[in-house]
Design a protein around this motif. Structure first.
Motif, PDB file in Angstrom:
ATOM      1  N   TYR A   6     -85.387 -12.946   0.783  1.00 16.70           N
ATOM      2  CA  TYR A   6     -84.373 -13.889   1.265  1.00 16.70           C
ATOM      3  C   TYR A   6     -84.676 -15.307   0.818  1.00 16.70           C
ATOM      4  O   TYR A   6     -85.837 -15.704   0.673  1.00 16.70           O
ATOM      5  N   SER A   7     -83.603 -16.053   0.652  1.00 16.36           N
ATOM      6  CA  SER A   7     -83.749 -17.495   0.546  1.00 16.36           C
ATOM      7  C   SER A   7     -84.342 -18.004   1.842  1.00 16.36           C
ATOM      8  O   SER A   7     -83.899 -17.605   2.929  1.00 16.36           O
TER       9      SER A   7
ATOM     10  N   GLU B 258     -76.900 -20.178  -6.530  1.00 17.18           N
ATOM     11  CA  GLU B 258     -78.175 -20.110  -5.817  1.00 17.18           C
ATOM     12  C   GLU B 258     -78.413 -18.729  -5.227  1.00 17.18           C
ATOM     13  O   GLU B 258     -77.496 -18.008  -4.857  1.00 17.18           O
TER      14      GLU B 258
ATOM     15  N   SER C 244     -85.695 -14.210  -7.185  1.00 20.60           N
ATOM     16  CA  SER C 244     -84.706 -15.213  -6.794  1.00 20.60           C
ATOM     17  C   SER C 244     -84.085 -15.945  -7.981  1.00 20.60           C
ATOM     18  O   SER C 244     -83.261 -16.841  -7.780  1.00 20.60           O
TER      19      SER C 244
END
Length: 123
Positions: A58-59, A44, A105
């Motif tokens: 960012y996540s 992830e 991502s």
């Protein structure tokens, strides 16, 4: 070759700083992403930074606890992790690629990966 370092064992609530360096190449022109993979889980996205310009991504679930930065002179990318939780336990990988903003991502946007560094957070 990408090399991660800085992993280890830390208690919940603690902090660690991971580093990513490139051997024999420069980060210039690339985005550098951090991903993590816990046992039995998919890899992830954690965070990414564009070397040129420094845009950070960012996540959503990790924003606020994790921070990505770069040292241009030393060609190092840092991942500062704070308020660590047991669920942050994973192998952390850095990777380089040239994703567009909408794909930053996605792990398929990156084509060179390091070997990973293990982060273990104890409760």
């Amino acid at each position: 070759q990408l090399v991660e370092s800085g992993g280890g064992l830390v208690q919940a609530g603690g902090s660690l700083r991971l580093s990513c360096t490139a051997s024999g190449r420069t980060f210039s022109g690339y985005s550098i992403g951090w991903f993590r993979q816990a046992p039995g889980s998919e890899r992830e996205f954690v965070a990414a930074i564009r070397w040129n310009g420094g845009n950070r991504y960012y996540s959503d679930s990790l924003r606020g606890r994790f921070s990505i930065s770069r040292d241009i002179a030393k060609e190092i990318v840092w991942l500062q992790m704070s308020s660590l939780k047991p669920e942050d336990t994973a192998v952390y990988y850095c990777a380089t690629g040239k994703p567009i903003q909408s794909t930053v991502s996605l792990k398929d946007s990156y084509y060179q990966w390091g070997q990973g560094t293990l982060v273990t957070v104890s409760s």
